[in-house]
Design a protein around this motif. Structure first.
Motif, PDB file in Angstrom:
ATOM      1  N   ARG A  24       0.843  -1.207   0.000  1.00  0.00           N
ATOM      2  CA  ARG A  24       0.000   0.000   0.000  1.00  0.00           C
ATOM      3  C   ARG A  24       0.876   1.255   0.000  1.00  0.00           C
ATOM      4  N   VAL A  25       1.924   1.255   0.840  1.00  0.00           N
ATOM      5  CA  VAL A  25       2.815   2.420   0.919  1.00  0.00           C
ATOM      6  C   VAL A  25       3.528   2.617  -0.430  1.00  0.00           C
ATOM      7  N   LEU A  26       4.008   1.506  -1.019  1.00  0.00           N
ATOM      8  CA  LEU A  26       4.729   1.610  -2.302  1.00  0.00           C
ATOM      9  C   LEU A  26       3.809   2.168  -3.392  1.00  0.00           C
ATOM     10  N   GLU A  27       2.577   1.695  -3.376  1.00  0.00           N
ATOM     11  CA  GLU A  27       1.642   2.112  -4.414  1.00  0.00           C
ATOM     12  C   GLU A  27       1.229   3.574  -4.254  1.00  0.00           C
ATOM     13  N   ASN A  28       0.956   3.972  -3.007  1.00  0.00           N
ATOM     14  CA  ASN A  28       0.427   5.325  -2.779  1.00  0.00           C
ATOM     15  C   ASN A  28       1.502   6.388  -2.661  1.00  0.00           C
ATOM     16  N   ARG A  29       2.704   6.002  -2.188  1.00  0.00           N
ATOM     17  CA  ARG A  29       3.712   7.042  -1.913  1.00  0.00           C
ATOM     18  C   ARG A  29       5.030   6.846  -2.642  1.00  0.00           C
ATOM     19  N   THR A  31       8.894   4.947  -3.502  1.00  0.00           N
ATOM     20  CA  THR A  31      10.075   4.283  -2.916  1.00  0.00           C
ATOM     21  C   THR A  31      10.079   4.273  -1.379  1.00  0.00           C
ATOM     22  N   THR A  32      10.290   3.092  -0.836  1.00  0.00           N
ATOM     23  CA  THR A  32      10.303   2.936   0.628  1.00  0.00           C
ATOM     24  C   THR A  32      11.480   2.032   1.000  1.00  0.00           C
ATOM     25  N   TYR A  33      12.123   2.365   2.125  1.00  0.00           N
ATOM     26  CA  TYR A  33      13.336   1.649   2.538  1.00  0.00           C
ATOM     27  C   TYR A  33      13.024   0.646   3.655  1.00  0.00           C
ATOM     28  N   CYS A  34      13.756  -0.445   3.631  1.00  0.00           N
ATOM     29  CA  CYS A  34      13.574  -1.482   4.661  1.00  0.00           C
ATOM     30  C   CYS A  34      14.954  -1.909   5.155  1.00  0.00           C
ATOM     31  N   LEU A  35      15.124  -1.969   6.474  1.00  0.00           N
ATOM     32  CA  LEU A  35      16.409  -2.395   7.027  1.00  0.00           C
ATOM     33  C   LEU A  35      16.438  -3.920   7.065  1.00  0.00           C
ATOM     34  N   GLY A  36      17.193  -4.535   6.184  1.00  0.00           N
ATOM     35  CA  GLY A  36      17.190  -5.991   6.043  1.00  0.00           C
ATOM     36  C   GLY A  36      15.987  -6.406   5.216  1.00  0.00           C
ATOM     37  N   GLU A  37      15.879  -7.705   4.942  1.00  0.00           N
ATOM     38  CA  GLU A  37      14.775  -8.185   4.106  1.00  0.00           C
ATOM     39  C   GLU A  37      13.476  -8.168   4.904  1.00  0.00           C
ATOM     40  N   ILE A  38      12.407  -7.704   4.280  1.00  0.00           N
ATOM     41  CA  ILE A  38      11.131  -7.570   5.023  1.00  0.00           C
ATOM     42  C   ILE A  38      10.673  -8.916   5.572  1.00  0.00           C
ATOM     43  N   MET A  53      10.688  -1.147  -3.316  1.00  0.00           N
ATOM     44  CA  MET A  53      11.294  -1.297  -1.993  1.00  0.00           C
ATOM     45  C   MET A  53      12.818  -1.323  -2.143  1.00  0.00           C
ATOM     46  N   ILE A  54      13.512  -0.601  -1.287  1.00  0.00           N
ATOM     47  CA  ILE A  54      14.976  -0.649  -1.315  1.00  0.00           C
ATOM     48  C   ILE A  54      15.456  -1.210   0.029  1.00  0.00           C
ATOM     49  N   VAL A  55      16.259  -2.261  -0.041  1.00  0.00           N
ATOM     50  CA  VAL A  55      16.764  -2.886   1.183  1.00  0.00           C
ATOM     51  C   VAL A  55      18.097  -2.244   1.540  1.00  0.00           C
ATOM     52  N   VAL A  56      18.233  -1.784   2.789  1.00  0.00           N
ATOM     53  CA  VAL A  56      19.499  -1.186   3.235  1.00  0.00           C
ATOM     54  C   VAL A  56      20.042  -1.997   4.414  1.00  0.00           C
ATOM     55  N   THR A  57      21.341  -1.822   4.667  1.00  0.00           N
ATOM     56  CA  THR A  57      21.906  -2.560   5.796  1.00  0.00           C
ATOM     57  C   THR A  57      22.123  -1.636   7.008  1.00  0.00           C
ATOM     58  N   ARG A  58      22.015  -0.294   6.780  1.00  0.00           N
ATOM     59  CA  ARG A  58      22.155   0.665   7.894  1.00  0.00           C
ATOM     60  C   ARG A  58      21.087   1.750   7.721  1.00  0.00           C
ATOM     61  N   VAL A  59      20.565   2.240   8.846  1.00  0.00           N
ATOM     62  CA  VAL A  59      19.577   3.334   8.757  1.00  0.00           C
ATOM     63  C   VAL A  59      20.220   4.552   8.084  1.00  0.00           C
ATOM     64  N   GLY A  60      21.547   4.694   8.300  1.00  0.00           N
ATOM     65  CA  GLY A  60      22.279   5.824   7.720  1.00  0.00           C
ATOM     66  C   GLY A  60      22.238   5.828   6.185  1.00  0.00           C
ATOM     67  N   ASP A  61      21.862   4.699   5.580  1.00  0.00           N
ATOM     68  CA  ASP A  61      21.795   4.639   4.112  1.00  0.00           C
ATOM     69  C   ASP A  61      20.453   5.153   3.573  1.00  0.00           C
ATOM     70  N   VAL A  62      19.502   5.427   4.480  1.00  0.00           N
ATOM     71  CA  VAL A  62      18.198   5.962   4.033  1.00  0.00           C
ATOM     72  C   VAL A  62      18.325   7.483   3.969  1.00  0.00           C
ATOM     73  N   PRO A  63      17.930   8.101   2.845  1.00  0.00           N
ATOM     74  CA  PRO A  63      18.052   9.558   2.774  1.00  0.00           C
ATOM     75  C   PRO A  63      17.206  10.249   3.850  1.00  0.00           C
ATOM     76  N   GLU A  64      17.695  11.393   4.366  1.00  0.00           N
ATOM     77  CA  GLU A  64      16.953  12.176   5.376  1.00  0.00           C
ATOM     78  C   GLU A  64      15.509  12.355   4.922  1.00  0.00           C
ATOM     79  N   GLY A  65      14.557  12.083   5.819  1.00  0.00           N
ATOM     80  CA  GLY A  65      13.138  12.293   5.504  1.00  0.00           C
ATOM     81  C   GLY A  65      12.521  11.192   4.653  1.00  0.00           C
ATOM     82  N   GLY A  66      13.296  10.157   4.297  1.00  0.00           N
ATOM     83  CA  GLY A  66      12.780   9.074   3.439  1.00  0.00           C
ATOM     84  C   GLY A  66      11.759   8.199   4.158  1.00  0.00           C
ATOM     85  N   ARG A  67      11.041   7.412   3.360  1.00  0.00           N
ATOM     86  CA  ARG A  67      10.049   6.492   3.950  1.00  0.00           C
ATOM     87  C   ARG A  67      10.772   5.225   4.407  1.00  0.00           C
TER      88      ARG A  67
END
Ligand code: SF4
Length: 283
Positions: A24-29, A31-38, A53-67
């Motif tokens: 729902r988030v991907l469809e309505n808003r 790109t969304t980030y997830c720490l590790g595989e959902i 969905m973009i998988v990251v290994t650190r919160v620091g890899d999510v851009p400021e203000g990102g979902r």
């Protein structure tokens, strides 16, 4: 060959809630980030990646203000704080059953208990629960590791939702014998227990059980171990993992699935077994 599919297959309620929520988030808003595989299912993760969905290994890899989503296992307190500091838009899909453990553990710590967590120390759900105990908690993975920690207050034991129930009982038994008072809280997930019971029952009446689920999925691996206690078993992620030789001479084959396996994959596995059975009957 008779193929019997367990009653409880497909996503559990917590995984279904997280995957539906993320879609729902991907469809309505977007790109969304997830720490590790959902979830521990590579096919579903790849599908979600194609939808943004973009998988990251650190919160620091999510851009400021990102979902940013919190998956069904929950996240440790320090990571949630870091996400807030980076002003991320947080969508919390922690499973309600895991949330209940968080509330319970916070209350136990406030009441002065030392918290023992029966579970796998590397599992994200366990790491999130441990973060709520401050320095008043430890993870106990097996009976041999169960020792009473010197602490002014009483001890309480909780358990990872998908942990092996036999190991939980062994750990609880040892802690009870070592201490004057240990409060034992059974926080195992009933949906997981139901699948384990169905797997054991199916394994009793079949000569092979096919367990469908991610190779890294903790609850799927437990189902495989349970099946092996009663009969022969095979663990596959998709129908491609099935080898025809596995089914030679089988009369009754059971199919069960982990909590992060889509129902569609279980159906595909069943169809592949049916087609193998047909080709074997022609030989
Ligand atoms: S296995 Fe149980 S606790 Fe874990 S996500 Fe599914 S419903 Fe929630």
């Amino acid at each position: 060959m008779k193929i019997i599919v367990a009653r409880s297959v497909g996503f559990c309620s917590g995984v279904s809630r997280a995957v539906t929520g993320l879609l729902r988030v991907l469809e309505n808003r977007g790109t969304t980030y997830c720490l590790g595989e959902i979830i521990h299912n590579p096919q579903v993760v790849n599908e979600l990646k194609t939808r943004g969905m973009i998988v990251v290994t650190r919160v620091g890899d999510v851009p400021e203000g990102g979902r940013f989503i919190i998956r069904s296992h929950g996240l440790p307190l320090d990571i949630i704080s870091e996400a807030k500091e980076r002003s991320l838009q947080i969508f919390d899909f922690t499973c309600p059953k895991v949330k209940k453990i968080h509330t319970l553990v916070s209350r136990l710590i406030d009441d002065g208990y030392f918290c023992y967590i029966a579970g796998n120390p590397h599992h994200p759900e366990v790491q999130a629960i441990l973060s709520l105990t401050g320095s008043n908690g430890i993870v106990v993975e097996q009976e041999a590791d169960a020792v009473i920690k010197p602490h002014g207050g009483r001890g309480a034991l909780v358990v990872q939702t998908t942990f092996n129930p036999h190991r939980f009982r062994e750990i609880a038994g040892k802690l009870i014998l070592l201490s004057k008072e240990t409060l034992v809280c059974n926080t195992l997930c009933e949906e997981t227990l139901k699948r384990q019971k169905e797997t054991a029952e199916l394994a009793e009446k079949t000569d092979l059980v096919v367990v469908v689920g991610g190779k890294k999925s903790s609850n799927t691996k437990t189902l495989y171990q349970i099946a092996l206690e009663h009969t022969e078993a095979a663990h596959v992620e998709t129908p491609d993992g099935l080898d025809a030789s596995l089914f030679v001479g089988r009369k009754r084959v059971g199919v069960v699935s982990g909590a992060s396996t889509p129902r569609k994959t279980v159906q595909e596995v069943k169809e592949r077994i049916e087609s193998i059975a047909k080709s074997l009957s022609r030989v």
